[in-house]
Design an enzyme around this catalytic site. Structure first.
Site, PDB file in Angstrom:
ATOM      1  N   ASP A  25       1.000  -1.309  -0.003  1.00 65.52           N
ATOM      2  CA  ASP A  25       0.030  -0.069  -0.089  1.00 65.52           C
ATOM      3  C   ASP A  25       0.732   1.274   0.130  1.00 65.52           C
ATOM      4  O   ASP A  25       1.905   1.162   0.515  1.00 65.52           O
ATOM      5  CB  ASP A  25      -0.843  -0.025   1.119  1.00 65.52           C
ATOM      6  CG  ASP A  25      -2.058   0.832   1.195  1.00 65.52           C
ATOM      7  OD1 ASP A  25      -2.473   1.297  -0.037  1.00 65.52           O
ATOM      8  OD2 ASP A  25      -2.548   1.212   2.128  1.00 65.52           O
ATOM      9  N   HIS A  42       2.119   3.228  -9.258  1.00 62.89           N
ATOM     10  CA  HIS A  42       1.897   1.966  -9.233  1.00 62.89           C
ATOM     11  C   HIS A  42       2.894   1.505 -10.110  1.00 62.89           C
ATOM     12  O   HIS A  42       3.525   0.341 -10.185  1.00 62.89           O
ATOM     13  CB  HIS A  42       0.696   1.616 -10.276  1.00 62.89           C
ATOM     14  CG  HIS A  42      -0.381   1.985  -9.265  1.00 62.89           C
ATOM     15  ND1 HIS A  42      -0.806   1.763  -8.039  1.00 62.89           N
ATOM     16  CD2 HIS A  42      -1.693   2.859  -9.481  1.00 62.89           C
ATOM     17  CE1 HIS A  42      -1.832   2.244  -7.452  1.00 62.89           C
ATOM     18  NE2 HIS A  42      -2.583   2.955  -8.483  1.00 62.89           N
ATOM     19  N   LEU A 136      10.859 -20.468  -5.023  1.00 66.21           N
ATOM     20  CA  LEU A 136       9.958 -19.581  -4.187  1.00 66.21           C
ATOM     21  C   LEU A 136       8.614 -19.649  -4.977  1.00 66.21           C
ATOM     22  O   LEU A 136       8.740 -19.824  -6.201  1.00 66.21           O
ATOM     23  CB  LEU A 136      10.444 -18.183  -4.367  1.00 66.21           C
ATOM     24  CG  LEU A 136       9.651 -17.058  -3.891  1.00 66.21           C
ATOM     25  CD1 LEU A 136       9.275 -17.028  -2.251  1.00 66.21           C
ATOM     26  CD2 LEU A 136       9.621 -15.779  -4.283  1.00 66.21           C
TER      27      LEU A 136
HETATM   28  C1  IPE Z   1      -5.249  -2.689  -0.124  1.00 68.37           C
HETATM   29  O1  IPE Z   1      -4.956  -1.353  -0.388  1.00 68.37           O
HETATM   30  C2  IPE Z   1      -5.244  -3.434  -1.347  1.00 68.37           C
HETATM   31  C3  IPE Z   1      -4.023  -3.550  -2.037  1.00 68.37           C
HETATM   32  C4  IPE Z   1      -2.952  -3.084  -1.803  1.00 68.37           C
HETATM   33  C5  IPE Z   1      -4.128  -4.361  -3.375  1.00 68.37           C
HETATM   34  P1  IPE Z   1      -6.067  -0.398  -0.313  1.00 68.37           P
HETATM   35  O2  IPE Z   1      -5.579   1.041  -0.604  1.00 68.37           O
HETATM   36  O3  IPE Z   1      -6.897  -0.742  -1.557  1.00 68.37           O
HETATM   37  O4  IPE Z   1      -6.795  -0.402   1.016  1.00 68.37           O
HETATM   38  P2  IPE Z   1      -7.749   0.557   1.628  1.00 68.37           P
HETATM   39  O5  IPE Z   1      -8.947   1.052   0.835  1.00 68.37           O
HETATM   40  O6  IPE Z   1      -6.829   1.871   2.226  1.00 68.37           O
HETATM   41  O7  IPE Z   1      -8.432  -0.174   3.017  1.00 68.37           O
HETATM   42  C1  IPE Z   2      -1.687   0.315  -3.564  1.00 64.67           C
HETATM   43  O1  IPE Z   2      -1.511   1.488  -3.216  1.00 64.67           O
HETATM   44  C2  IPE Z   2      -1.880  -0.398  -4.656  1.00 64.67           C
HETATM   45  C3  IPE Z   2      -3.287  -0.827  -4.980  1.00 64.67           C
HETATM   46  C4  IPE Z   2      -4.215  -0.782  -4.076  1.00 64.67           C
HETATM   47  C5  IPE Z   2      -3.621  -1.482  -6.323  1.00 64.67           C
HETATM   48  P1  IPE Z   2      -2.666   2.509  -3.144  1.00 64.67           P
HETATM   49  O2  IPE Z   2      -2.997   2.984  -4.860  1.00 64.67           O
HETATM   50  O3  IPE Z   2      -3.523   2.056  -2.538  1.00 64.67           O
HETATM   51  O4  IPE Z   2      -1.959   3.886  -2.704  1.00 64.67           O
HETATM   52  P2  IPE Z   2      -2.490   4.892  -1.647  1.00 64.67           P
HETATM   53  O5  IPE Z   2      -2.807   3.898  -0.539  1.00 64.67           O
HETATM   54  O6  IPE Z   2      -3.691   5.633  -2.400  1.00 64.67           O
HETATM   55  O7  IPE Z   2      -1.241   5.757  -1.270  1.00 64.67           O
HETATM   56 MG    MG Z   3      -4.299   2.361  -0.531  1.00 65.99          MG
END
Ligand code: IPE
Ligand code: IPE
Ligand code: MG
Length: 264
Positions: A25, A42, A136
């Site tokens: 995240d 990303h 792995l």
């Molecule tokens: C969780 O991250 C999902 C992934 C990393 C794929 P999110 O950014 O979607 O989670 P929330 O919305 O903050 O809970």
């Molecule tokens: C996690 O990073 C990647 C996915 C959920 C695909 P985020 O896109 O949720 O990044 P933040 O949380 O908005 O910074």
């Molecule tokens: Mg996020």
């Protein structure tokens, strides 16, 4: 692998976690801090995936499971969803040879249908191509949700035992869960500062050690992974028992390996 469960048996505690599961995240915030579009985060996140995968092979981790797209991420703007789908497809097209050369077995869990036939086929092909690899097992969770997993597993289990209506066991359910081939995660890591599970592995995290770090996923690296593993090694994994019981097990040459300090 044969059936194992942290609620039925006490798993062996090893100095290096056998299975690490990660919520990657913070990509969006990483990009925002740099006045870049979220999707740039990303893209940078994919590089972290490469580094962490390599680091896990080097450290002897057997299973690495990465949350790439949750069943709730469809709620994001269509443009971002489309870009994530594109990155996933490109990785399936371009990284497989390299994963294979490094002895990595790739698995994809989650309901891939909504991503389209091309991704379904590419994922299946990549899984077959790398299935004999032993260094792995890298699992990518895409359109995965912990609740989805439990419901699909129960549905399939019930269909498998049409003459049974009660008294189902963990052992009967286990083969139908998406991660049936892996032991339960020893260590869970969430980057990006939030302290929640966000519908990731709900069943499998029953006794997993949970590590939360404010580091954003694109900034996470092998050194940060080592810190998480160090933290993990300091945990006392009691699995319901008392500290005294653990000490006694260690004293009389219990089964737990030395090195998982507080445990072995
Ligand atoms: C969780 O991250 C999902 C992934 C990393 C794929 P999110 O950014 O979607 O989670 P929330 O919305 O903050 O809970
Ligand atoms: C996690 O990073 C990647 C996915 C959920 C695909 P985020 O896109 O949720 O990044 P933040 O949380 O908005 O910074
Ligand atoms: Mg996020």
């Amino acid at each position: 692998m044969s059936f194992s469960s942290s609620t039925r048996d006490v798993p062996q505690a090893l100095a290096v976690p056998r299975h690490i599961a990660i919520i990657m995240d913070g990509n969006g915030r990483w990009a925002k801090k740099r006045f870049l579009p979220r999707v740039a985060g990303h893209g940078r996140g994919v590089e972290t995936v490469r580094e962490i995968t390599r680091a896990c092979v080097e450290r002897g981790v057997a299973y690495l499971t990465l949350f790439a797209f949750s069943s709730e991420n469809w709620r994001r703007p269509a443009e971002e969803v489309s870009r994530l789908r594109q990155l996933f497809l490109r990785a399936l097209e371009q990284e497989i040879e390299k994963l294979n050369a490094n002895g990595i077995c790739l698995r994809v869990v989650g309901d891939l249908q909504p991503f389209g036939q091309k991704i379904v086929e590419m994922a299946a092909r990549a899984e077959t191509f790398t299935s004999a690899n032993k260094a792995l097992t890298l699992t990518i969770a895409a359109n995965y949700g912990g609740r989805w997993d439990m419901l699909q597993a129960v549905s399939r289990m019930v269909r498998r035992f049409p003459n049974q209506s009660e008294g189902f066991t963990e052992e009967q359910l286990a083969p139908f869960l998406a991660l049936s081939y892996a032991p339960e995660p020893d260590l869970f890591i969430r980057t990006g500062g939030e302290q929640r599970i966000s519908n990731f592995l709900l069943w499998q995290l029953a006794y997993t050690e949970l590590f939360f770090t404010p580091t954003l996923w694109p900034d996470f690296n092998a050194a940060a992974l080592d810190q998480a593993i160090e933290w993990y090694r300091e945990r006392e994994r009691r699995f319901g028992r008392t500290s005294d019981q653990l000490a006694a097990t260690a004293e009389f040459g219990g089964t737990e390996e030395k090195g998982a300090r507080k445990v072995g």
